[in-house]
Motif scaffolding. Structure first.
Motif, mmCIF file in Angstrom:
data_model
loop_
_atom_site.group_PDB
_atom_site.id
_atom_site.type_symbol
_atom_site.label_atom_id
_atom_site.label_comp_id
_atom_site.label_asym_id
_atom_site.label_seq_id
_atom_site.Cartn_x
_atom_site.Cartn_y
_atom_site.Cartn_z
ATOM 1 N N GLN A 63 0.803 -1.225 0.000
ATOM 2 C CA GLN A 63 0.000 0.000 0.000
ATOM 3 C C GLN A 63 0.835 1.274 0.000
ATOM 4 O OE1 GLN A 63 -3.564 0.237 -0.147
ATOM 5 N NE2 GLN A 63 -3.095 -1.784 -0.935
ATOM 6 N N ASN A 64 2.019 1.259 0.599
ATOM 7 C CA ASN A 64 2.821 2.479 0.649
ATOM 8 C C ASN A 64 3.817 2.586 -0.507
ATOM 9 O OD1 ASN A 64 4.770 0.663 1.439
ATOM 10 N ND2 ASN A 64 5.104 1.557 3.463
ATOM 11 N N GLY A 65 3.844 1.591 -1.390
ATOM 12 C CA GLY A 65 4.665 1.666 -2.595
ATOM 13 C C GLY A 65 6.152 1.558 -2.397
ATOM 14 N N ASP A 66 6.598 0.914 -1.302
ATOM 15 C CA ASP A 66 8.036 0.806 -1.060
ATOM 16 C C ASP A 66 8.646 -0.501 -1.557
ATOM 17 O OD1 ASP A 66 7.081 -0.976 0.818
ATOM 18 O OD2 ASP A 66 8.092 -0.047 2.534
ATOM 19 N N SER A 67 7.886 -1.278 -2.319
ATOM 20 C CA SER A 67 8.317 -2.561 -2.882
ATOM 21 C C SER A 67 8.598 -3.615 -1.820
ATOM 22 C CB SER A 67 9.547 -2.390 -3.798
ATOM 23 O OG SER A 67 9.224 -1.544 -4.873
ATOM 24 N N GLU A 68 8.022 -3.440 -0.647
ATOM 25 C CA GLU A 68 8.136 -4.410 0.427
ATOM 26 C C GLU A 68 6.792 -4.494 1.146
ATOM 27 O OE1 GLU A 68 12.740 -4.399 1.696
ATOM 28 O OE2 GLU A 68 11.557 -2.803 2.612
ATOM 29 N N VAL A 69 6.578 -5.615 1.823
ATOM 30 C CA VAL A 69 5.351 -5.817 2.584
ATOM 31 C C VAL A 69 5.699 -5.764 4.061
ATOM 32 C CG1 VAL A 69 3.485 -7.450 3.109
ATOM 33 C CG2 VAL A 69 4.286 -7.187 0.747
ATOM 34 N N ASP A 70 5.177 -4.762 4.763
ATOM 35 C CA ASP A 70 5.421 -4.686 6.205
ATOM 36 C C ASP A 70 4.341 -5.499 6.924
ATOM 37 O OD1 ASP A 70 3.101 -3.069 6.481
ATOM 38 O OD2 ASP A 70 4.273 -1.231 6.409
ATOM 39 N N PHE A 71 4.432 -5.555 8.244
ATOM 40 C CA PHE A 71 3.519 -6.415 8.991
ATOM 41 C C PHE A 71 2.060 -5.995 8.825
ATOM 42 C CE2 PHE A 71 1.350 -8.098 12.764
ATOM 43 C CZ PHE A 71 1.648 -9.447 12.603
ATOM 44 N N SER A 72 1.779 -4.718 8.831
ATOM 45 C CA SER A 72 0.382 -4.293 8.683
ATOM 46 C C SER A 72 -0.151 -4.637 7.293
ATOM 47 C CB SER A 72 0.216 -2.799 8.986
ATOM 48 O OG SER A 72 0.928 -2.021 8.072
ATOM 49 N N GLU A 73 0.687 -4.606 6.286
ATOM 50 C CA GLU A 73 0.276 -5.004 4.941
ATOM 51 C C GLU A 73 0.099 -6.531 4.878
ATOM 52 O OE1 GLU A 73 2.426 -1.370 2.461
ATOM 53 O OE2 GLU A 73 3.623 -3.116 3.035
#
Length: 91
Positions: A63-73
């Motif tokens: 969702q934030n477009g940083d090319s990574e998936v964080d825990f909330s994603e």
């Protein structure tokens, strides 16, 4: 711990096991996400006829477009899979 607390603990530990294998310890990159899906949700990719499923999933989750998936994603993925598995998706 209650069953729900245990389940949440397992989700956190599962995310942490795969996150940062190659870089940032707080996120999953595309390769880490794919490895996690292959090992933890093998039927998810197996049932998909689209070889680009992981790429599309990554774009949807990131969702934030940083090319990574964080825990909330990641939690969004878990919720969506649980809803689909239990037949509780919007029609």
């Amino acid at each position: 711990m209650s069953q729900l607390e245990t389940a949440m603990d397992i989700l956190g530990k599962t995310f942490d096991r795969y996150a940062g294998a190659e870089g940032n310890k707080g996120t999953l990159n595309k390769a880490e996400l794919k490895t996690m899906l292959e090992k933890e949700l093998p039927s998810f990719l197996k049932n998909s006829k689209n070889p680009d499923q992981c790429d599309k999933l990554m774009k949807t989750l990131d969702q934030n477009g940083d090319s990574e998936v964080d825990f909330s994603e990641f939690v969004v993925l878990v919720a969506a899979v649980m809803c689909a598995h239990h037949g509780r998706t919007k029609k």
